[in-house]
Design an enzyme around this catalytic site. Structure first.
Site, PDB file in Angstrom:
ATOM      1  N   LEU A  65       0.830  -1.209   0.000  1.00 40.34           N
ATOM      2  CA  LEU A  65       0.000   0.000   0.000  1.00 40.34           C
ATOM      3  C   LEU A  65       0.867   1.262   0.000  1.00 40.34           C
ATOM      4  O   LEU A  65       2.057   1.197   0.318  1.00 40.34           O
ATOM      5  CB  LEU A  65      -0.908  -0.038   1.235  1.00 40.34           C
ATOM      6  CG  LEU A  65      -1.903  -1.212   1.217  1.00 40.34           C
ATOM      7  CD1 LEU A  65      -2.472  -1.490   2.611  1.00 40.34           C
ATOM      8  CD2 LEU A  65      -3.024  -0.942   0.224  1.00 40.34           C
ATOM      9  N   PRO A  66       0.268   2.420  -0.306  1.00 42.30           N
ATOM     10  CA  PRO A  66       1.092   3.629  -0.470  1.00 42.30           C
ATOM     11  C   PRO A  66       1.844   4.075   0.793  1.00 42.30           C
ATOM     12  O   PRO A  66       3.031   4.365   0.730  1.00 42.30           O
ATOM     13  CB  PRO A  66       0.072   4.702  -0.895  1.00 42.30           C
ATOM     14  CG  PRO A  66      -1.044   3.933  -1.526  1.00 42.30           C
ATOM     15  CD  PRO A  66      -1.122   2.648  -0.759  1.00 42.30           C
ATOM     16  N   THR A  96       6.243   0.663   2.076  1.00 39.15           N
ATOM     17  CA  THR A  96       7.246   1.462   2.795  1.00 39.15           C
ATOM     18  C   THR A  96       6.498   2.427   3.698  1.00 39.15           C
ATOM     19  O   THR A  96       5.795   3.313   3.203  1.00 39.15           O
ATOM     20  CB  THR A  96       8.119   2.254   1.799  1.00 39.15           C
ATOM     21  OG1 THR A  96       8.772   1.335   0.931  1.00 39.15           O
ATOM     22  CG2 THR A  96       9.168   3.075   2.533  1.00 39.15           C
ATOM     23  N   LYS A 171      15.162  -0.012   5.374  1.00 40.99           N
ATOM     24  CA  LYS A 171      14.726   0.650   4.140  1.00 40.99           C
ATOM     25  C   LYS A 171      14.978   2.162   4.198  1.00 40.99           C
ATOM     26  O   LYS A 171      15.472   2.773   3.259  1.00 40.99           O
ATOM     27  CB  LYS A 171      13.229   0.348   3.949  1.00 40.99           C
ATOM     28  CG  LYS A 171      12.521   1.135   2.884  1.00 40.99           C
ATOM     29  CD  LYS A 171      12.775   0.624   1.489  1.00 40.99           C
ATOM     30  CE  LYS A 171      12.156   1.548   0.461  1.00 40.99           C
ATOM     31  NZ  LYS A 171      12.457   1.176  -0.891  1.00 40.99           N
ATOM     32  N   LYS A 246       9.247  11.000  -0.323  1.00 39.27           N
ATOM     33  CA  LYS A 246       8.496  10.292   0.725  1.00 39.27           C
ATOM     34  C   LYS A 246       9.475   9.572   1.668  1.00 39.27           C
ATOM     35  O   LYS A 246       9.380   9.677   2.892  1.00 39.27           O
ATOM     36  CB  LYS A 246       7.544   9.273   0.075  1.00 39.27           C
ATOM     37  CG  LYS A 246       6.863   8.363   1.076  1.00 39.27           C
ATOM     38  CD  LYS A 246       6.222   7.138   0.431  1.00 39.27           C
ATOM     39  CE  LYS A 246       5.922   6.095   1.489  1.00 39.27           C
ATOM     40  NZ  LYS A 246       5.404   4.843   0.978  1.00 39.27           N
TER      41      LYS A 246
HETATM   42  P1  NAD Z   1       0.878   2.562  -6.211  1.00 40.04           P
HETATM   43  O1  NAD Z   1       0.265   3.853  -5.830  1.00 40.04           O
HETATM   44  O2  NAD Z   1       1.169   2.292  -7.642  1.00 40.04           O
HETATM   45  O3  NAD Z   1      -0.005   1.344  -5.644  1.00 40.04           O
HETATM   46  C1  NAD Z   1      -0.706   1.356  -4.444  1.00 40.04           C
HETATM   47  C2  NAD Z   1      -1.982   0.573  -4.656  1.00 40.04           C
HETATM   48  O4  NAD Z   1      -2.669   0.490  -3.399  1.00 40.04           O
HETATM   49  C3  NAD Z   1      -2.942   1.251  -5.648  1.00 40.04           C
HETATM   50  O5  NAD Z   1      -3.320   0.313  -6.641  1.00 40.04           O
HETATM   51  C4  NAD Z   1      -4.128   1.670  -4.779  1.00 40.04           C
HETATM   52  O6  NAD Z   1      -5.362   1.616  -5.464  1.00 40.04           O
HETATM   53  C5  NAD Z   1      -4.054   0.634  -3.669  1.00 40.04           C
HETATM   54  N1  NAD Z   1      -4.736   1.046  -2.445  1.00 40.04           N
HETATM   55  C6  NAD Z   1      -4.630   2.212  -1.768  1.00 40.04           C
HETATM   56  N2  NAD Z   1      -5.404   2.203  -0.666  1.00 40.04           N
HETATM   57  C7  NAD Z   1      -6.025   1.009  -0.645  1.00 40.04           C
HETATM   58  C8  NAD Z   1      -6.951   0.385   0.219  1.00 40.04           C
HETATM   59  N3  NAD Z   1      -7.419   1.032   1.303  1.00 40.04           N
HETATM   60  N4  NAD Z   1      -7.378  -0.848  -0.070  1.00 40.04           N
HETATM   61  C9  NAD Z   1      -6.921  -1.503  -1.177  1.00 40.04           C
HETATM   62  N5  NAD Z   1      -6.039  -0.978  -2.044  1.00 40.04           N
HETATM   63  C10 NAD Z   1      -5.605   0.264  -1.787  1.00 40.04           C
HETATM   64  O7  NAD Z   1       2.232   2.465  -5.342  1.00 40.04           O
HETATM   65  P2  NAD Z   1       3.489   1.523  -5.628  1.00 40.04           P
HETATM   66  O8  NAD Z   1       4.461   2.233  -6.493  1.00 40.04           O
HETATM   67  O9  NAD Z   1       3.008   0.169  -6.017  1.00 40.04           O
HETATM   68  O10 NAD Z   1       4.148   1.495  -4.168  1.00 40.04           O
HETATM   69  C11 NAD Z   1       3.612   0.697  -3.125  1.00 40.04           C
HETATM   70  C12 NAD Z   1       4.550   0.781  -1.936  1.00 40.04           C
HETATM   71  O11 NAD Z   1       5.847   0.326  -2.330  1.00 40.04           O
HETATM   72  C13 NAD Z   1       4.743   2.193  -1.394  1.00 40.04           C
HETATM   73  O12 NAD Z   1       4.783   2.148   0.008  1.00 40.04           O
HETATM   74  C14 NAD Z   1       6.070   2.632  -1.983  1.00 40.04           C
HETATM   75  O13 NAD Z   1       6.727   3.582  -1.179  1.00 40.04           O
HETATM   76  C15 NAD Z   1       6.822   1.308  -2.023  1.00 40.04           C
HETATM   77  N6  NAD Z   1       7.869   1.218  -3.035  1.00 40.04           N
HETATM   78  C16 NAD Z   1       7.658   1.664  -4.308  1.00 40.04           C
HETATM   79  C17 NAD Z   1       8.678   1.549  -5.245  1.00 40.04           C
HETATM   80  C18 NAD Z   1       8.475   2.019  -6.660  1.00 40.04           C
HETATM   81  O14 NAD Z   1       9.470   2.111  -7.405  1.00 40.04           O
HETATM   82  N7  NAD Z   1       7.255   2.304  -7.102  1.00 40.04           N
HETATM   83  C19 NAD Z   1       9.915   0.986  -4.875  1.00 40.04           C
HETATM   84  C20 NAD Z   1      10.093   0.506  -3.585  1.00 40.04           C
HETATM   85  C21 NAD Z   1       9.054   0.625  -2.662  1.00 40.04           C
END
Ligand code: NAD
Length: 296
Positions: A65-66, A96, A171, A246
């Site tokens: 999740l975000p 994260t 992390k 973030k």
């Molecule tokens: P994203 O925004 O693409 O995906 C998050 C998903 O969570 C979305 O599909 C959203 O609809 C869903 N969501 C939000 N609230 C929800 C709820 N209450 N119930 C169900 N679904 C819900 O984000 P991401 O890029 O996939 O990142 C996810 C996590 O991974 C974050 O914490 C981010 O910091 C971490 N991260 C991201 C990356 C990257 O390169 N994108 C790398 C390492 C870590």
């Protein structure tokens, strides 16, 4: 093969879940985005009507999740995961998030007779697609052992970082260093340029000398030396500056709580904050070079 629940099928969670399906696991999935759910259902996953339904048949549930507030509401809400799960369910939160929230949710899960680890990742969307993520896992050794076979499907390096929350600690430390090293790399290439040293030559020397770092060798912020780096693709991410900001803000919150001086981490957060203020948080984090160049 395990019955697995997966919540949060975004840029990272989508491909991670897909790798589990491809490995033969039975997945039940949920996301607020129907489109994200449909993509997984087409590949053989089962759709849950709401987050609480994911836990009904699952032995292990993964969340991606975000940020902290999303994790708290999905786990702790009155219709959340912990209110609906069976005792013994293992939860793996790969989002994260801030360390206090991670420790609070894990403590509540354990109090209710469930197991839980925090398991944030490094490696970005490319790593999620390729199944080569690095997992940094905090929690009980037995829970780590239970989580590892699934994490091995989605990642290449899976580390047990110690007690609950320590995955998030690892992390946040790693990404603070990454932000600082990217800015340092940008400064070095800009200085070289101004003094008449071309980027390719500086890269050839520095990437084999003591200035070598991942920001230079994998995400080189100038076009040319590393063909796959976002600099060669107009700074399209990659890893967005917004995501880096973030993580740097999480690091600053953690540093304040721990009374740890992190002057360069603070400066990095300020610089990425300027990038955000100028409306460019969607570019790759190596695009901070444009700010330093005075182009933004
Ligand atoms: P994203 O925004 O693409 O995906 C998050 C998903 O969570 C979305 O599909 C959203 O609809 C869903 N969501 C939000 N609230 C929800 C709820 N209450 N119930 C169900 N679904 C819900 O984000 P991401 O890029 O996939 O990142 C996810 C996590 O991974 C974050 O914490 C981010 O910091 C971490 N991260 C991201 C990356 C990257 O390169 N994108 C790398 C390492 C870590």
């Amino acid at each position: 093969m395990a019955a697995v629940g997966f919540i949060g099928l975004g840029n990272m969670g989508g491909p991670m879940a897909l790798n589990l399906v491809k490995a033969g696991h039975q997945l039940t999935v949920f996301d607020l985005s129907d489109k994200a759910v449909d993509t997984l259902v087409k590949e053989g996953a089962k759709k849950a009507g709401k987050a609480g339904d994911v836990v009904k048949d699952a032995e292990i549930v993964i969340t991606m999740l975000p940020a902290g507030p999303h994790v708290e509401s999905v786990y702790l809400g009155s219709d959340g995961l912990l209110a609906n799960a069976k005792k013994g369910t293992l939860f793996i939160d790969s989002s994260t998030i801030d360390v206090p929230t991670a420790r609070k949710v894990i403590a509540e899960a354990e109090e209710k007779g469930m197991e839980m680890v925090d398991a944030p990742v490094s490696g970005g969307v490319g790593g999620a697609q390729a199944g080569t993520l690095t997992f940094m896992v905090g929690g009980e050794a037995a829970s780590f052992k239970r989580a590892k076979p699934l994490l091995d499907v989605m990642g290449k390096n899976v580390f047990h970082a110690g007690a609950a929350g320590n995955g998030q600690v690892a992390k946040v430390c790693n990404n603070m260093l990454l932000g600082i090293s990217m800015i340092g790399t940008c400064e070095a290439f800009l200085l070289g340029e101004k003094l008449g040293l071309d980027a390719e030559t500086l890269f050839n020397i520095s990437s084999t000398a003591s200035g070598q770092c991942w920001s230079m060798t994998s995400y080189c912020p100038v076009p040319g030396p590393v063909p796959a780096s976002p600099a060669n693709n107009d700074y399209k991410p990659g890893f967005t500056a917004g995501m880096m900001l973030k993580d740097l803000r999480l690091a600053q919150d953690a540093a304040e709580t721990a009374h740890a001086p992190t002057p360069l981490g603070a400066q990095a957060a300020q610089l990425y904050g300027l990038l955000e203020a100028s409306g460019h948080e969607g570019i790759d984090f190596s695009g901070i070079i444009k700010l330093l160049r005075g182009e933004l």
